[in-house]
Design a protein around this motif. Structure first.
Motif, PDB file in Angstrom:
ATOM      1  N   VAL A   1       0.827  -1.209   0.000  1.00  0.00           N
ATOM      2  CA  VAL A   1       0.000   0.000   0.000  1.00  0.00           C
ATOM      3  C   VAL A   1       0.862   1.260   0.000  1.00  0.00           C
ATOM      4  O   VAL A   1       0.565   2.241  -0.696  1.00  0.00           O
ATOM      5  N   ILE A   2       1.951   1.250   0.764  1.00  0.00           N
ATOM      6  CA  ILE A   2       2.799   2.440   0.862  1.00  0.00           C
ATOM      7  C   ILE A   2       3.465   2.758  -0.471  1.00  0.00           C
ATOM      8  O   ILE A   2       3.621   3.939  -0.842  1.00  0.00           O
ATOM      9  N   GLU A   3       3.858   1.738  -1.218  1.00  0.00           N
ATOM     10  CA  GLU A   3       4.528   1.978  -2.492  1.00  0.00           C
ATOM     11  C   GLU A   3       3.600   2.601  -3.530  1.00  0.00           C
ATOM     12  O   GLU A   3       4.066   3.093  -4.557  1.00  0.00           O
ATOM     13  N   GLN A   4       2.297   2.590  -3.267  1.00  0.00           N
ATOM     14  CA  GLN A   4       1.343   3.227  -4.166  1.00  0.00           C
ATOM     15  C   GLN A   4       1.115   4.698  -3.827  1.00  0.00           C
ATOM     16  O   GLN A   4       0.416   5.403  -4.550  1.00  0.00           O
ATOM     17  N   LEU A   5       1.686   5.167  -2.712  1.00  0.00           N
ATOM     18  CA  LEU A   5       1.508   6.557  -2.308  1.00  0.00           C
ATOM     19  C   LEU A   5       2.376   7.481  -3.150  1.00  0.00           C
ATOM     20  O   LEU A   5       3.431   7.096  -3.657  1.00  0.00           O
ATOM     21  N   THR A   6       1.934   8.704  -3.251  1.00  0.00           N
ATOM     22  CA  THR A   6       2.710   9.753  -3.907  1.00  0.00           C
ATOM     23  C   THR A   6       3.247  10.717  -2.864  1.00  0.00           C
ATOM     24  O   THR A   6       2.838  10.699  -1.700  1.00  0.00           O
ATOM     25  N   ASP A   7       4.159  11.562  -3.252  1.00  0.00           N
ATOM     26  CA  ASP A   7       4.745  12.518  -2.308  1.00  0.00           C
ATOM     27  C   ASP A   7       3.711  13.506  -1.780  1.00  0.00           C
ATOM     28  O   ASP A   7       3.863  14.056  -0.678  1.00  0.00           O
ATOM     29  N   ASP A   8       2.630  13.735  -2.542  1.00  0.00           N
ATOM     30  CA  ASP A   8       1.613  14.696  -2.109  1.00  0.00           C
ATOM     31  C   ASP A   8       0.783  14.162  -0.954  1.00  0.00           C
ATOM     32  O   ASP A   8       0.228  14.942  -0.169  1.00  0.00           O
ATOM     33  N   THR A   9       0.652  12.847  -0.855  1.00  0.00           N
ATOM     34  CA  THR A   9      -0.207  12.262   0.173  1.00  0.00           C
ATOM     35  C   THR A   9       0.528  11.971   1.469  1.00  0.00           C
ATOM     36  O   THR A   9      -0.105  11.651   2.470  1.00  0.00           O
ATOM     37  N   VAL A  10       1.839  12.080   1.481  1.00  0.00           N
ATOM     38  CA  VAL A  10       2.639  11.803   2.673  1.00  0.00           C
ATOM     39  C   VAL A  10       2.977  13.115   3.369  1.00  0.00           C
ATOM     40  O   VAL A  10       3.692  13.963   2.813  1.00  0.00           O
TER      41      VAL A  10
END
Length: 416
Positions: free
Chosen positions: A170-179
């Protein structure tokens, strides 16, 4: 579920594989079958018919067809009931029984349950086992099931999925904008539920708070009660993964990137107390965050000592006699999360705490009206002021007298 994984080895009737061939493939399996047979034999000698099943009337051949059929049906039920206690712990069902008269060996009665669907309590257990067997009856290496699921340790029924692997996916699907601030916020929650009258299930889930949807993803579902001992034994590998990530505070992605994570724990009060090793919610010191006594919670002038995770672990490591009595702690926490990251579910707080608060407010205003000489509580000025204030917030609130108890009753704050 002792013999479920061996159903293809000829344990149940109607199987086709030769048990001798399987025993030649694996000596350990043969030893296990012998052990289970010994257990079954130790159970069989206690399978006694109840005294009520002993016939004290005429023999069957002297009865009419209707009376004989009725007596055979009662005897069959008693035989099944006696065998259920011996076989149920091994996951077996009686298929057929033959009763022989010692004084007349040629006279015998045979009962068969082959092909019959269980009824009553057995029917509920049959449905539950059928649902669970659909995921757990096919043996695979290292107890691996479909889609990365694993079986829990025997003798418990259930499945769990690697928390680290799914979280990494799940984390690898995140973008820099969502973190936010480079930290992935993870919420772990769980609850126990009554699946039927005869069994309970406990479910663990997690979700990533950085995403907009916040979809809850299951980590484990186990057929156990929501108790400390059952959770500790059945979910030991999963709990070890969670504690390892809590200690590292980061997870390494497939590209070598180190992603910081912040894990919090959420659930109802019973689940949180169980996971953290506390006593029951109705104990004297059941507050997770401080050591205040339950009788003093109303007094906001009291300053109670704040708890920490280290205090809980230190207290749990002491013996029962040397342990302080004003802690409410019984075991070490199953999930070593900081107490400032532990949150009670808002829904349970709203439903329970708000119900008590509303009851206290309405009863207090009605009591104040009674002291002022108001005969009808519904026409009291204090109660009407409270109703008007709540309605001014846009909630269609109403208070009335119950016809059955003549006590005050009121609508929910949802408008119903």
């Amino acid at each position: 579920m002792f013999l479920e994984q061996y159903t293809k080895f000829g344990v149940n009737a109607g199987e086709t594989l030769d048990i001798q061939k399987i025993a030649e493939r694996s000596h350990s399996l043969s030893v296990e079958v012998k052990r289970l047979n010994t257990i079954a034999g130790s159970h069989m000698h206690i399978a006694q018919l109840p005294p009520a099943s002993i016939s004290r009337g005429k023999p069957l051949h002297e009865l009419s067809l209707r009376q004989a059929r009725r007596k055979k049906a009662a005897l069959k039920d008693n035989v099944e009931h006696a065998l259920q206690g011996a076989l149920q712990s091994l996951g077996l069902q009686p298929m057929s029984v033959t009763l022989v008269d010692e004084s007349n060996p040629s006279a015998h009665i045979s009962f068969s349950w082959a092909g019959r669907r269980p009824t009553g309590p057995q029917a509920m257990q049959y449905e539950e086992s059928t649902i669970l067997k659909s995921q757990t009856t096919t043996p695979k290496p290292d107890h691996l099931l479909e889609d990365g699921w694993h079986r829990v340790a025997e003798p418990y029924d259930g499945m769990y999925r690697s928390f680290k692997d799914k979280l990494l996916e799940v984390i690898e699907q995140l973008t820099d904008d969502t973190v936010t601030n480079g930290i992935a916020n993870v919420k772990i929650s769980g609850d126990g539920t009554e699946f039927s009258k005869y069994s309970n299930f406990t479910i663990l889930l997690f979700c990533l708070l950085n995403t907009k949807n916040e979809i809850m993803m299951p980590k484990a579902i186990v057929r156990i009660s929501e108790t400390y001992e059952y959770l500790a034994m059945s979910l030991r590998p999963l709990l070890a993964e969670i504690n390892d990530l809590l200690e590292r505070k980061e997870i390494i992605c497939s590209d070598g990137r180190r992603q910081r994570i912040d894990i919090c724990l959420c659930g109802d009060l019973k689940f949180l107390l169980t996971i953290l090793g506390f006593a029951q919610a109705n104990s004297n010191h059941s507050c997770i965050w401080c050591c205040i006594h339950s009788n003093d919670r109303w007094d906001i002038s009291i300053t109670a000592e704040e708890r920490t995770l280290e205090d809980i672990e230190k207290c749990a490591s002491l013996t029962t006699k040397s342990r302080p009595v004003n802690t409410g702690i019984k075991h070490k926490p199953l999930i070593r999360v900081a107490l400032r990251k532990v949150m009670v579910d808002e829904l349970h707080l709203l439903l329970r705490s708000l119900d008590i608060l509303m009851n206290n407010i309405i009863q207090h205003t009605a009591y104040q009206d009674e002291l002022q000489g108001t005969r009808d509580p519904l026409s009291g000025p204090n109660l009407n002021l409270l109703v008007d204030t709540i309605r001014s917030l846009g909630v269609p609130f109403k208070v009335w007298k119950s016809r059955k108890t003549i006590e005050l009753d009121w609508s929910s704050l949802g408008g119903n």
